[in-house]
Scaffold this motif. Structure first.
Motif, PDB file in Angstrom:
ATOM      1  N   GLY A   8      96.511  44.868 -27.234  1.00 35.71           N
ATOM      2  CA  GLY A   8      96.512  43.897 -26.153  1.00 35.71           C
ATOM      3  C   GLY A   8      95.632  44.240 -24.973  1.00 35.71           C
ATOM      4  N   GLY A   9      95.030  45.418 -24.990  1.00 32.99           N
ATOM      5  CA  GLY A   9      94.147  45.780 -23.898  1.00 32.99           C
ATOM      6  C   GLY A   9      92.866  44.966 -23.931  1.00 32.99           C
ATOM      7  N   GLY A  10      92.080  45.104 -22.878  1.00 34.36           N
ATOM      8  CA  GLY A  10      90.816  44.387 -22.831  1.00 34.36           C
ATOM      9  C   GLY A  10      90.207  44.409 -21.456  1.00 34.36           C
ATOM     10  N   LEU A  11      89.182  43.604 -21.286  1.00 34.28           N
ATOM     11  CA  LEU A  11      88.469  43.485 -20.016  1.00 34.28           C
ATOM     12  C   LEU A  11      88.902  42.200 -19.325  1.00 34.28           C
ATOM     13  CD1 LEU A  11      86.230  44.273 -17.991  1.00 34.28           C
ATOM     14  CD2 LEU A  11      84.613  43.082 -19.498  1.00 34.28           C
ATOM     15  N   GLN A 111      92.892  50.448 -24.038  1.00 36.26           N
ATOM     16  CA  GLN A 111      92.093  50.434 -22.805  1.00 36.26           C
ATOM     17  C   GLN A 111      92.275  49.116 -22.063  1.00 36.26           C
ATOM     18  OE1 GLN A 111      89.865  52.879 -21.410  1.00 36.26           O
ATOM     19  NE2 GLN A 111      89.924  51.449 -19.681  1.00 36.26           N
ATOM     20  N   VAL A 112      92.557  49.230 -20.788  1.00 36.40           N
ATOM     21  CA  VAL A 112      92.595  48.075 -19.891  1.00 36.40           C
ATOM     22  C   VAL A 112      91.545  48.295 -18.817  1.00 36.40           C
ATOM     23  CG1 VAL A 112      93.941  46.795 -18.202  1.00 36.40           C
ATOM     24  CG2 VAL A 112      95.022  47.579 -20.311  1.00 36.40           C
ATOM     25  N   THR A 113      90.626  47.357 -18.691  1.00 36.01           N
ATOM     26  CA  THR A 113      89.580  47.438 -17.685  1.00 36.01           C
ATOM     27  C   THR A 113      89.662  46.206 -16.802  1.00 36.01           C
ATOM     28  OG1 THR A 113      88.150  48.672 -19.191  1.00 36.01           O
ATOM     29  CG2 THR A 113      87.113  47.667 -17.267  1.00 36.01           C
ATOM     30  N   VAL A 114      89.794  46.443 -15.500  1.00 39.24           N
ATOM     31  CA  VAL A 114      89.912  45.354 -14.535  1.00 39.24           C
ATOM     32  C   VAL A 114      88.673  45.377 -13.653  1.00 39.24           C
ATOM     33  CG1 VAL A 114      91.347  44.274 -12.788  1.00 39.24           C
ATOM     34  CG2 VAL A 114      92.409  45.682 -14.566  1.00 39.24           C
TER      35      VAL A 114
END
Length: 116
Positions: A8-11, A111-114
């Motif tokens: 479920g992670g992402g940009l 990875q979660v990128t905000v």
């Protein structure tokens, strides 16, 4: 021993929402206390949220209270983390964690990128 796989992670952009999932193997999932922790580049792993086994009592880091919700579905051996109003400083690898007795198991992270 339970095995954990995060997804479920992402940009996303600042202010967006994201829902992480953690799939657990094994037939005793409800006996595990579960949690989410995160680790940003160059920083130590930090606690985000946790939830107890059968009665689903929740605990949150002060920095995420009111924006992030942890939940679990014991019938589906699944753990979730609903994250709202995300901030750039919350960019990190998010790990699922399971604890029962002396067993302490980690997933490989997502990875979660905000972006700002």
């Amino acid at each position: 021993q339970v095995q954990l796989v995060e997804s479920g992670g992402g940009l996303v952009q600042a202010g967006d929402s994201l829902r992480l999932s953690c799939a657990a193997s094994g037939r005793t999932f409800s006996s595990y206390a579960m949690g989410w922790l995160r680790q940003a580049p160059g920083k130590e792993r930090e606690f985000v949220a946790a939830i107890s086994g059968r009665d689903s009592i929740t605990y949150y880091a002060d920095s995420v209270k009111g924006r992030i919700t942890i939940s679990r579905d014991n019938a589906k051996n699944a753990l979730f983390l609903q994250m709202n109003s995300l901030k750039p400083e919350e960019t990190a690898v998010y790990y699922c964690n399971a604890v029962v007795g002396v067993d302490n198991t980690w997933g490989k992270g997502t990875q979660v990128t905000v972006s700002s």
